[in-house]
Design a protein around this motif. Sequence first.
Motif, PDB file in Angstrom:
ATOM      1  N   LYS A  48       0.831  -1.209   0.000  1.00 42.60           N
ATOM      2  CA  LYS A  48       0.000   0.000   0.000  1.00 42.60           C
ATOM      3  C   LYS A  48       0.866   1.259   0.000  1.00 42.60           C
ATOM      4  N   VAL A  49       1.929   1.241   0.797  1.00 37.39           N
ATOM      5  CA  VAL A  49       2.826   2.396   0.849  1.00 37.39           C
ATOM      6  C   VAL A  49       3.538   2.567  -0.491  1.00 37.39           C
ATOM      7  N   PHE A  50       4.006   1.461  -1.069  1.00 37.89           N
ATOM      8  CA  PHE A  50       4.663   1.537  -2.376  1.00 37.89           C
ATOM      9  C   PHE A  50       3.722   2.112  -3.430  1.00 37.89           C
ATOM     10  N   VAL A  51       2.469   1.652  -3.454  1.00 35.48           N
ATOM     11  CA  VAL A  51       1.496   2.155  -4.427  1.00 35.48           C
ATOM     12  C   VAL A  51       1.293   3.656  -4.250  1.00 35.48           C
ATOM     13  N   ALA A  52       1.166   4.100  -2.999  1.00 32.48           N
ATOM     14  CA  ALA A  52       0.984   5.538  -2.745  1.00 32.48           C
ATOM     15  C   ALA A  52       2.200   6.330  -3.214  1.00 32.48           C
ATOM     16  N   ALA A  53       3.394   5.813  -2.960  1.00 32.05           N
ATOM     17  CA  ALA A  53       4.611   6.512  -3.398  1.00 32.05           C
ATOM     18  C   ALA A  53       4.723   6.519  -4.910  1.00 32.05           C
ATOM     19  N   TYR A  54       4.365   5.406  -5.541  1.00 29.39           N
ATOM     20  CA  TYR A  54       4.435   5.317  -7.005  1.00 29.39           C
ATOM     21  C   TYR A  54       3.461   6.303  -7.648  1.00 29.39           C
ATOM     22  N   GLN A  55       2.267   6.417  -7.088  1.00 33.03           N
ATOM     23  CA  GLN A  55       1.249   7.283  -7.677  1.00 33.03           C
ATOM     24  C   GLN A  55       1.545   8.767  -7.456  1.00 33.03           C
ATOM     25  N   THR A  56       2.097   9.109  -6.295  1.00 29.01           N
ATOM     26  CA  THR A  56       2.334  10.522  -5.973  1.00 29.01           C
ATOM     27  C   THR A  56       3.720  11.002  -6.363  1.00 29.01           C
ATOM     28  N   ARG A  57       4.658  10.023  -6.586  1.00 28.39           N
ATOM     29  CA  ARG A  57       6.054  10.349  -6.887  1.00 28.39           C
ATOM     30  C   ARG A  57       6.684  11.181  -5.763  1.00 28.39           C
ATOM     31  N   SER A  58       6.222  10.947  -4.533  1.00 31.56           N
ATOM     32  CA  SER A  58       6.717  11.738  -3.410  1.00 31.56           C
ATOM     33  C   SER A  58       6.486  10.980  -2.111  1.00 31.56           C
ATOM     34  N   PHE A  59       7.539  10.833  -1.286  1.00 28.66           N
ATOM     35  CA  PHE A  59       7.363  10.222   0.026  1.00 28.66           C
ATOM     36  C   PHE A  59       6.490  11.109   0.920  1.00 28.66           C
ATOM     37  N   THR A  60       6.628  12.429   0.755  1.00 25.73           N
ATOM     38  CA  THR A  60       5.836  13.352   1.583  1.00 25.73           C
ATOM     39  C   THR A  60       4.351  13.237   1.262  1.00 25.73           C
ATOM     40  N   ALA A  62       2.868  10.747  -0.295  1.00 26.43           N
ATOM     41  CA  ALA A  62       2.435   9.399   0.065  1.00 26.43           C
ATOM     42  C   ALA A  62       2.153   9.298   1.551  1.00 26.43           C
ATOM     43  N   GLY A  63       2.990   9.947   2.350  1.00 27.87           N
ATOM     44  CA  GLY A  63       2.767   9.953   3.794  1.00 27.87           C
ATOM     45  C   GLY A  63       1.462  10.625   4.169  1.00 27.87           C
ATOM     46  N   GLU A  64       1.146  11.738   3.490  1.00 32.88           N
ATOM     47  CA  GLU A  64      -0.126  12.414   3.761  1.00 32.88           C
ATOM     48  C   GLU A  64      -1.294  11.509   3.410  1.00 32.88           C
ATOM     49  N   ARG A  65      -1.194  10.791   2.288  1.00 33.86           N
ATOM     50  CA  ARG A  65      -2.273   9.896   1.892  1.00 33.86           C
ATOM     51  C   ARG A  65      -2.425   8.741   2.882  1.00 33.86           C
ATOM     52  N   MET A  66      -1.307   8.214   3.368  1.00 31.23           N
ATOM     53  CA  MET A  66      -1.327   7.044   4.248  1.00 31.23           C
ATOM     54  C   MET A  66      -1.383   7.422   5.730  1.00 31.23           C
ATOM     55  N   HIS A  67      -1.419   8.739   6.031  1.00 28.60           N
ATOM     56  CA  HIS A  67      -1.420   9.228   7.415  1.00 28.60           C
ATOM     57  C   HIS A  67      -0.180   8.731   8.159  1.00 28.60           C
ATOM     58  N   MET A  68       0.979   8.915   7.500  1.00 24.84           N
ATOM     59  CA  MET A  68       2.262   8.511   8.053  1.00 24.84           C
ATOM     60  C   MET A  68       3.255   9.643   7.841  1.00 24.84           C
ATOM     61  N   THR A  69       4.378   9.578   8.548  1.00 26.92           N
ATOM     62  CA  THR A  69       5.427  10.559   8.333  1.00 26.92           C
ATOM     63  C   THR A  69       6.202  10.222   7.066  1.00 26.92           C
ATOM     64  N   GLN A  70       6.883  11.251   6.540  1.00 24.66           N
ATOM     65  CA  GLN A  70       7.691  11.041   5.340  1.00 24.66           C
ATOM     66  C   GLN A  70       8.784  10.012   5.592  1.00 24.66           C
ATOM     67  N   SER A  71       9.388  10.071   6.766  1.00 19.40           N
ATOM     68  CA  SER A  71      10.478   9.138   7.074  1.00 19.40           C
ATOM     69  C   SER A  71       9.969   7.707   7.192  1.00 19.40           C
ATOM     70  N   ALA A  72       8.734   7.525   7.700  1.00 18.51           N
ATOM     71  CA  ALA A  72       8.168   6.174   7.809  1.00 18.51           C
ATOM     72  C   ALA A  72       7.907   5.585   6.430  1.00 18.51           C
ATOM     73  N   VAL A  73       7.403   6.408   5.514  1.00 14.26           N
ATOM     74  CA  VAL A  73       7.165   5.940   4.152  1.00 14.26           C
ATOM     75  C   VAL A  73       8.481   5.546   3.491  1.00 14.26           C
ATOM     76  N   LEU A 105       5.823  -4.138 -10.821  1.00 16.09           N
ATOM     77  CA  LEU A 105       5.449  -4.386  -9.430  1.00 16.09           C
ATOM     78  C   LEU A 105       4.196  -3.604  -9.060  1.00 16.09           C
ATOM     79  N   TYR A 106       4.084  -2.378  -9.571  1.00 17.79           N
ATOM     80  CA  TYR A 106       2.897  -1.562  -9.304  1.00 17.79           C
ATOM     81  C   TYR A 106       1.631  -2.255  -9.796  1.00 17.79           C
ATOM     82  N   ALA A 107       1.661  -2.797 -11.018  1.00 19.64           N
ATOM     83  CA  ALA A 107       0.493  -3.508 -11.561  1.00 19.64           C
ATOM     84  C   ALA A 107       0.174  -4.736 -10.711  1.00 19.64           C
TER      85      ALA A 107
END
Length: 349
Positions: A48-60, A62-73, A105-107
């Motif tokens: 789930k985290v990988f998908v969010a990062a792949y879609q947003t192209r940003s750890f920051t 992706a973190g907002e989408r997953m309700h996590m910190t950038q460092s955790a992502v 991997l995303y697919a």
Amino acid sequence: MVGHYVGRTRPQHAGNHGVSMRVRPVCHQIELAAETTPDMNITIRQLKVFVAAYQTRSFTLAGERMHMTQSAVSKICRELEDALEFQLFERSARTLTPVDGAAELYALALEILASVDVAERSVRSLKSLDRGRVHIAASPLIMASLMAPAIQVFHAENPAVHLELYELTTDEGIDHVLNGKADVALVSMAEPHPKLQRREGYRSSMWVACRPEHALAAAPSATLAALAAYPHIGLRAGYGFGRIVNQVLAGEGLEFTSVIGGGSLMSSLALCRYGAGIALIPGYVTELAQSLGLAVVPIEGDAIAHKLYLVSRINTRLSLAAARFLAIAEETILGISHAADGVVADQPS
């Protein structure tokens, strides 16, 4: 969580981390890794985290989408890369760039997460039809003309079940079913899909809509060859009905002069109403066309039929609520289809 572990891997001796394995497809890499002695698990959370990062192209982001910190992502993505021995992103100060193979991997991750989502919905509603959700996809006109009667029957029988409707194009509806966002869709499909179960839900003749004063309006029926003489309002091939029309015309060796290529049947009818041309329409749109003051005439030929299919994922157990809706939809829509067979609608005065 249902299906929490999706595979097990063990890191090998990777000299240049994320480089040596990049030439191999990711799916093959996962299969190879699963055969080794397990000491690390690839989890649904990592995917789930990988998908969010792949879609947003940003750890920051992706973190907002997953309700996590950038460092955790960032940490979770690094753990996934270590498990796969495969670098997924090139990292820079501002953005993430997926490397070769990350798309594969995303697919795969989308497919796995879709299966988990469907399984969880099914488990939540296994006990009864007193609760649960059913996700339904169709184009706006199919939803209004064909799905609405089935939805009303199901809702009257199961008022506690929440129905979520997605009004989409054919391709979007199919993607929603494949990705687990929809349990059932009613769509136009020229060919079977290896991951979808389809059953014919609706079949009708094609019709032509035109202004009441048009030369075709008084005819009891019309041939495709006769229609070729008039300006035509078409649908782009990216739409299900547009593809079907193009296939039928090609099979008859005909080519229509399309003065306008529209994006929806509603637009085609509106333009037809203003005299821009004639429009080929499916049977379930004839009532709407007449309500706009248009004449509708059936097209001759048994082979010239428009078919819609109820589709769901293969090898996925539907929830009790979704299975019941599918049964009701099939019965209701087939009834509408049979009622339309051979019926020529009254023309507007």
